[in-house]
Design a protein around this motif. Structure first.
Motif, PDB file in Angstrom:
ATOM      1  N   GLU A  66       0.887  -1.084   0.223  1.00 16.60           N
ATOM      2  CA  GLU A  66      -0.039  -0.086   0.056  1.00 16.60           C
ATOM      3  C   GLU A  66       0.860   1.276   0.142  1.00 16.60           C
ATOM      4  O   GLU A  66       0.449   2.047  -0.671  1.00 16.60           O
ATOM      5  CB  GLU A  66      -0.888  -0.342   1.307  1.00 16.60           C
ATOM      6  CG  GLU A  66      -1.812   1.175   1.181  1.00 16.60           C
ATOM      7  CD  GLU A  66      -2.632   1.540   0.183  1.00 16.60           C
ATOM      8  OE1 GLU A  66      -2.858   2.913  -0.051  1.00 16.60           O
ATOM      9  OE2 GLU A  66      -2.907   0.713  -0.770  1.00 16.60           O
ATOM     10  N   ARG A  70       1.049   3.918  -3.145  1.00 19.61           N
ATOM     11  CA  ARG A  70       0.671   5.418  -2.786  1.00 19.61           C
ATOM     12  C   ARG A  70       1.900   6.243  -3.185  1.00 19.61           C
ATOM     13  O   ARG A  70       1.666   7.405  -3.621  1.00 19.61           O
ATOM     14  CB  ARG A  70       0.475   5.789  -1.410  1.00 19.61           C
ATOM     15  CG  ARG A  70      -0.856   5.332  -0.806  1.00 19.61           C
ATOM     16  CD  ARG A  70      -1.420   5.850   0.334  1.00 19.61           C
ATOM     17  NE  ARG A  70      -0.163   5.970   1.299  1.00 19.61           N
ATOM     18  CZ  ARG A  70       0.316   5.158   2.308  1.00 19.61           C
ATOM     19  NH1 ARG A  70      -0.591   4.076   2.425  1.00 19.61           N
ATOM     20  NH2 ARG A  70       1.212   5.422   3.136  1.00 19.61           N
ATOM     21  N   THR A  71       3.042   5.750  -3.166  1.00 23.77           N
ATOM     22  CA  THR A  71       4.206   6.928  -3.136  1.00 23.77           C
ATOM     23  C   THR A  71       5.167   6.693  -4.631  1.00 23.77           C
ATOM     24  O   THR A  71       5.759   7.455  -4.850  1.00 23.77           O
ATOM     25  CB  THR A  71       5.039   6.537  -2.079  1.00 23.77           C
ATOM     26  OG1 THR A  71       5.762   5.502  -1.864  1.00 23.77           O
ATOM     27  CG2 THR A  71       4.479   7.061  -0.756  1.00 23.77           C
TER      28      THR A  71
END
Length: 90
Positions: A66, A70-71
């Motif tokens: 996750e 996201r990054t």
């Protein structure tokens, strides 16, 4: 990493590396000073070095996936090659 996350082996090896490398950061006066400054700045507590292995062991594969999702943005990635390269970039 962003699309599929780490494998179980990658996660295990990363944990082992991070846990095993912690004492090496404390081998010099500069390393100890940096460690103490970081612990103080982030309010981690003087027992952080003792809690660190368990904190890493508590991180799940899904949490890593996750965070990567996201990054990490492959469209913003850059590729650098140092030394001879005979391949094709594309």
């Amino acid at each position: 990493m962003a699309s599929e996350g780490p494998t179980d082996d990658e996660l295990t090896e990363s944990r082992q590396y991070l846990i095993g490398s912690m004492p090496r950061t404390l081998e010099t006066n500069a390393g100890i000073a940096t460690y103490l400054q970081t612990v103080e700045f982030f309010g981690l507590g003087l027992d952080y070095d003792l809690r660190y292995p368990d904190l890493l062991r508590a991180v799940t594969r899904d949490e890593v996936h996750e965070a990567a999702r996201r990054t990490l943005d492959p469209s913003r990635a850059a590729l650098f090659v140092a030394g001879p390269f005979d391949g094709v970039l594309g």
